[in-house]
Enzyme design. Structure first.
Site, mmCIF file in Angstrom:
data_model
loop_
_atom_site.group_PDB
_atom_site.id
_atom_site.type_symbol
_atom_site.label_atom_id
_atom_site.label_comp_id
_atom_site.label_asym_id
_atom_site.label_seq_id
_atom_site.Cartn_x
_atom_site.Cartn_y
_atom_site.Cartn_z
ATOM 1 C CB CYS A 186 21.175 -30.140 4.445
ATOM 2 S SG CYS A 186 21.466 -30.074 6.221
ATOM 3 C CG HIS A 237 25.925 -28.377 1.191
ATOM 4 N ND1 HIS A 237 24.576 -28.108 1.301
ATOM 5 C CD2 HIS A 237 26.285 -29.012 2.342
ATOM 6 C CE1 HIS A 237 24.131 -28.573 2.464
ATOM 7 N NE2 HIS A 237 25.153 -29.112 3.113
ATOM 8 C CD GLU A 282 30.078 -28.082 -1.942
ATOM 9 O OE1 GLU A 282 29.210 -27.846 -2.801
ATOM 10 O OE2 GLU A 282 30.059 -27.568 -0.792
ATOM 11 C CE LYS A 286 23.971 -24.384 3.293
ATOM 12 N NZ LYS A 286 24.111 -24.698 1.850
ATOM 13 C CG HIS A 305 22.871 -25.078 6.642
ATOM 14 N ND1 HIS A 305 21.879 -25.482 5.767
ATOM 15 C CD2 HIS A 305 23.678 -26.164 6.800
ATOM 16 C CE1 HIS A 305 22.084 -26.740 5.417
ATOM 17 N NE2 HIS A 305 23.173 -27.168 6.019
ATOM 18 C CG PHE A 364 23.940 -34.412 9.204
ATOM 19 C CD1 PHE A 364 25.203 -34.113 8.718
ATOM 20 C CD2 PHE A 364 23.577 -33.869 10.423
ATOM 21 C CE1 PHE A 364 26.082 -33.314 9.420
ATOM 22 C CE2 PHE A 364 24.443 -33.064 11.142
ATOM 23 C CZ PHE A 364 25.698 -32.783 10.645
#
Length: 408
Positions: free
Chosen positions: A164, A296, A307, A328, A333, A392
């Site tokens: 991502c 994010h 975050e 998003k 996403h 990730f």
């Protein structure tokens, strides 16, 4: 140090087939999330049958028919967005600029629609003969290669794959090459085509897909919703843009990258904070100069609270004055394309003084205590902003942008 500016942008996603329509949808708070239309969702187990799909897309309206057999949807999206960005920038590659321009594309997963089609033939239909163009459609470097061939760009051309964070890592690599003098311009961004049965089942197994919708930073948030698409940008030196007399959309002021070196899936506030600090330091900016953070903001319980803590660590008391939003819930996403689509939102905030909203907000979570611009876009001056991407693998990439320099 060479100053880098953005002179072209292009996009295609669930919100529209170009950057202008995408930005307009963001400011209007329109969501592209809905029922999945092109696969049999009865084969999904947990009822997570929603995504932000691109609709009404006819590739032949954007791409020469002779190229299409070589292009998985991933490369189609990347090429559509790159064509728009290059057209807006007015750059020509018919001279020495061809070898002095890079193409860097962030990709999360590559050629999945083609791959699943081939494997279905092999394992389900027991058809042993594959299409001879399967490999060139699947390979992760297909999007930048197709862009370079379409425009005659002969400089450094490659893919960055960091889940991502791929788009922001790609932007960082392009910026660093321009600063180092290896190239003078770059076509850069991210692309993703991930709405396939196999990938949905894989995400479903992680139990992070929302069954209803994406609700970043909200109470009762239940997970992320996948999206697809691409966004691409033209970067060049400020000197080049001024010499050409073109409109500068924004200045790419700094980039920051870090690795958590911790859990493969659980995010780290320290890692995210390190990337934000690095971006600010690279840009030569103080935390108080930032007005907006495009977060994010995936809508998962762990990501959003982590975050939020990272933002507090970096910005201190100023964190309470920041506008923080996640787009998003509108474009989904989009994994490797997420940071690029979110840069469309961040540039729009700088240029138009409008911060896109965080949709679907049901109220505060005690672990998420910032101003998330809920429900509706907000008119406000935005001098400088950052855009976060955390992946990730514990990989973090942040870009810092500011308003276009005066007179450009």
């Amino acid at each position: 140090m060479r100053r880098i500016v953005i002179t072209g942008q292009g996009a295609i996603c669930a919100l529209g087939h170009n950057a202008a329509d995408t930005w307009r949808a963001m400011t209007e708070g329109r969501s592209g999330i809905g029922p999945i239309g092109h696969i049999d969702t009865n084969l999904l187990r947990n009822n997570a049958a929603i995504a932000a799909e691109i609709s009404d897309f006819e590739p032949r309206a954007f791409i020469e028919e002779s190229r299409l057999p070589f292009l998985d949807p991933l490369s189609q999206y990347a090429l559509v967005a790159a064509n728009e960005a290059i057209r807006q920038s007015g750059l020509s590659f018919r001279n020495e600029r061809a070898s002095r321009t890079a193409v860097v594309v962030g990709v999360g997963v590559a050629g999945e629609e083609t791959r699943e089609g081939l494997y279905k033939k092999l394992y389900s239909e027991e058809i042993g003969r594959f299409h001879p163009l399967g490999i060139v459609r699947i390979m992760s470097n297909a999007p930048p290669s197709q862009i370079s061939m379409a425009h005659g760009i002969t400089g450094p051309t490659f893919t960055v794959a960091s889940a991502c964070a791929s788009s922001n890592h790609a932007i960082a690599q392009a910026a660093l090459m321009i600063r180092a003098g290896l190239v003078d311009a770059a076509v850069v961004g991210g692309a993703e085509a991930c709405i396939t049965l196999g990938l949905l089942r894989a995400w479903e197994a992680m139990r992070v897909l929302a069954p209803d919708t994406c609700r970043p930073f909200s109470a009762n948030r239940r997970g992320l919703v996948l999206g697809e698409g691409a966004a691409m940008f033209v970067l060049e030196t400020l000197e080049s843009a001024q010499a050409r007399g073109v409109t500068v959309l924004a200045e790419l002021a700094g980039v920051g990258m870090s690795a958590d070196a911790g859990d493969i899936a659980a995010p780290s506030d320290a890692g995210g904070a390190a990337a934000m600090r690095a971006a600010l330091q690279d840009a030569g900016m103080q935390p108080q100069e930032i007005d907006y953070i495009n977060a994010h903001g995936t809508g998962t319980v762990a990501n959003d609270s982590t975050e939020t803590r990272a933002i507090h660590q970096v910005f201190g008391e100023h964190a309470r004055r920041l506008a923080v939003s996640s787009t998003k819930p509108m474009h989904g996403h989009a994994l490797g394309a997420a940071g690029a689509l979110e840069l469309i939102a961040t540039i729009g905030a700088l240029r138009h003084g409008i911060v896109p909203p965080t949709l679907n907000y049901l109220g505060p979570d005690p672990a998420c205590d910032l101003d998330y611009v809920p429900h509706e876009a907000r008119a406000m001056p935005v001098r400088a902003a950052i855009s976060n991407s955390f992946a990730f693998g514990g990989l973090n990439a942040v870009v810092a942008v500011r308003q276009a320099p005066a007179g450009s």
